[in-house]
Design a protein around this motif. Structure first.
Motif, PDB file in Angstrom:
ATOM      1  N   SER A 109      27.730  64.607  36.925  1.00 53.00           N
ATOM      2  CA  SER A 109      28.007  63.194  36.683  1.00 53.00           C
ATOM      3  C   SER A 109      29.477  62.874  36.907  1.00 53.00           C
ATOM      4  O   SER A 109      29.828  61.882  37.549  1.00 53.00           O
ATOM      5  CB  SER A 109      27.605  62.823  35.248  1.00 53.00           C
ATOM      6  OG  SER A 109      26.217  62.999  35.059  1.00 53.00           O
TER       7      SER A 109
ATOM      8  N   LEU B 242      22.381  61.449  38.518  1.00 55.80           N
ATOM      9  CA  LEU B 242      21.773  60.598  37.497  1.00 55.80           C
ATOM     10  C   LEU B 242      20.353  61.064  37.178  1.00 55.80           C
ATOM     11  O   LEU B 242      19.938  61.119  36.014  1.00 55.80           O
ATOM     12  CB  LEU B 242      21.733  59.141  37.967  1.00 55.80           C
ATOM     13  CG  LEU B 242      23.043  58.352  37.978  1.00 55.80           C
ATOM     14  CD1 LEU B 242      22.802  56.958  38.531  1.00 55.80           C
ATOM     15  CD2 LEU B 242      23.643  58.271  36.579  1.00 55.80           C
TER      16      LEU B 242
ATOM     17  N   TYR C  24      25.510  60.818  43.738  1.00 55.30           N
ATOM     18  CA  TYR C  24      25.569  60.180  42.428  1.00 55.30           C
ATOM     19  C   TYR C  24      24.165  59.932  41.886  1.00 55.30           C
ATOM     20  O   TYR C  24      23.884  60.174  40.710  1.00 55.30           O
ATOM     21  CB  TYR C  24      26.339  58.865  42.542  1.00 55.30           C
ATOM     22  CG  TYR C  24      26.520  58.118  41.243  1.00 55.30           C
ATOM     23  CD1 TYR C  24      27.302  58.652  40.216  1.00 55.30           C
ATOM     24  CD2 TYR C  24      25.913  56.886  41.036  1.00 55.30           C
ATOM     25  CE1 TYR C  24      27.473  57.964  39.025  1.00 55.30           C
ATOM     26  CE2 TYR C  24      26.072  56.200  39.845  1.00 55.30           C
ATOM     27  CZ  TYR C  24      26.857  56.745  38.846  1.00 55.30           C
ATOM     28  OH  TYR C  24      27.023  56.067  37.663  1.00 55.30           O
TER      29      TYR C  24
ATOM     30  N   ASP D 128      24.899  69.006  33.974  1.00 57.99           N
ATOM     31  CA  ASP D 128      24.695  67.562  34.115  1.00 57.99           C
ATOM     32  C   ASP D 128      26.016  66.819  33.968  1.00 57.99           C
ATOM     33  O   ASP D 128      26.296  65.864  34.699  1.00 57.99           O
ATOM     34  CB  ASP D 128      23.699  67.064  33.076  1.00 57.99           C
ATOM     35  CG  ASP D 128      22.279  67.521  33.357  1.00 57.99           C
ATOM     36  OD1 ASP D 128      22.033  67.989  34.480  1.00 57.99           O
ATOM     37  OD2 ASP D 128      21.433  67.428  32.451  1.00 57.99           O
TER      38      ASP D 128
END
Length: 388
Positions: free
Chosen positions: A314, A343, A339, A310
């Motif tokens: 990100s 998220l 993006y 993650d």
């Protein structure tokens, strides 16, 4: 421990990935992808028909003794990573998770029929992950052919396009079982979320007819398996956006030189590259843990993978937007789609802080837990942060 692969295994995996990639590029080439996402929504039915029906990727995760190809998790992870890199709008993540859940169930007519139809590319199966050991989102009543389930859950991946939904639910005696529910017996509503490339839905059951597939599912292990699969998707997103950012930085000329030659840009991309390499290592370790590790080792590996992948996704997607400058912020470019996927992945089945807390608890001695479901190992699923 990190999973190793032989040169032959790597070559076979490369052939598989190349085959899937060619199929994706045939129906969903990179050029114009952003426009197709906005026009057609988060499910590419034609691409899924090609991948599941002709290429047969649904059969990869099904064990050979249950009618599938019995591919290694290394191969499955490679396909998940590729589809994440391509932002492919197909229900392969949910298929891998459902297949693992069904393969964990004892052989039965109902479970084997579902697996056979997944292998044939005829069925989309979604899975509602358990929310916690104490407060499950669904409840089961009855026995035999008269079982019904009731409850509701949000942010269920691909439920709106699924033919069957798998749910974990406690019965009246407190034991948690795995049940299959036909989509026709459920109320599903597609959610408007940040990620425009994935179907997320709210699922509601009001005494819907269900079939008990597994009276003792390995809830903790299956949930960790799902986190590893999601980590592969995030790794694909991170790797592709890093490559895109590096390629653009090398070709975009400003003040008489490529922007990639500026120290600030080089340092930022170098930090992303380190994060991506860490993500690759965490996925390799997690793949080993799924196939050969203990439940404890898998839980640790899954938490690490969730945190590291993650973070890499990100970082990479944010820097990709910045490196692309003005065009990275436009609706027509794919940078914002990556993006948004990053998220969503970062909070879908737990935030980084929650995974870090779980990792700490796994490392620290824990007092014995008592009560129904104490050994299931499920952890809360947050429902915040996904809506746009």
């Amino acid at each position: 421990m990190i999973l190793g692969t032989t040169p032959t295994e790597r070559a076979d995996s490369d052939i598989l990935v190349s085959t899937v990639e060619s199929a994706v590029h045939r129906l969903d080439p990179a050029g114009g992808r952003s426009e197709r996402v906005h026009r057609d929504g988060p499910f590419d039915r034609d691409l899924w028909a090609l991948l599941a029906g002709e290429v047969g990727i649904g059969a990869l995760a099904v064990p050979e003794d249950r009618g599938g190809l019995g591919a290694s998790l290394h191969d499955i992870a490679a396909v998940l990573t590729l589809l994440g890199a391509e932002l492919s709008r197909v229900p392969y993540l949910s298929t891998v998770i459902a297949t693992a859940v069904l393969a964990d169930a004892p052989a039965s007519t109902a479970a084997d029929e579902l697996l056979a139809r997944i292998v044939a590319g005829e069925l989309v199966v979604a899975t509602v992950p358990p929310s916690s050991v104490v407060d499950h989102t669904f409840r089961a009543e009855g026995a035999g052919e008269n079982v019904v389930v009731s409850g509701s859950a949000s942010f269920v991946v691909d439920a709106d396009i699924a033919d069957v939904v798998l749910v974990f639910a406690p019965a009246t005696d407190g034991s948690v079982g795995l049940y299959s529910v036909a989509a026709g017996g459920l109320t599903t509503a597609r959610m408007t979320t940040t990620d425009g490339t994935r179907v997320l839905s709210t699922v509601t059951a009001d005494r819907a007819s269900a079939v008990l597939l597994n009276p003792r599912p390995s809830v903790r292990r299956l949930r960790d398996h799902a986190l590893v699969a999601l980590g592969c998707d995030s790794l694909g997103v991170a790797s592709r956006t890093l490559d895109d950012a590096v390629a653009y930085a090398g070709s975009r000329v400003q003040f008489g030189r490529a922007v990639g030659g500026f120290q600030a840009v080089k340092h930022r991309l170098a930090e992303v590259a380190v994060a991506v390499e860490l993500a690759k290592s965490s996925v390799a370790h997690a793949v080993w843990a799924v196939e050969r590790g203990t439940d404890h080792e898998l839980s640790e590996a899954a938490a690490i993978t969730a945190i590291v992948c993650d973070d890499a996704a990100s970082r990479a997607t944010a820097e990709n937007i910045q490196v692309h400058g003005g065009i990275g912020f436009t609706w027509e470019h794919t940078a914002h789609l990556y993006y948004r996927r990053a998220l969503t992945n970062a909070v879908l089945w737990g935030s980084g802080a929650e995974h870090a807390q779980r990792l700490y608890e796994l490392a620290a001695p824990a007092p014995a837990r008592v009560g129904p479901g104490a050994d299931s190992g499920a952890v809360p699923v947050p429902a915040a942060g996904l809506s746009s």
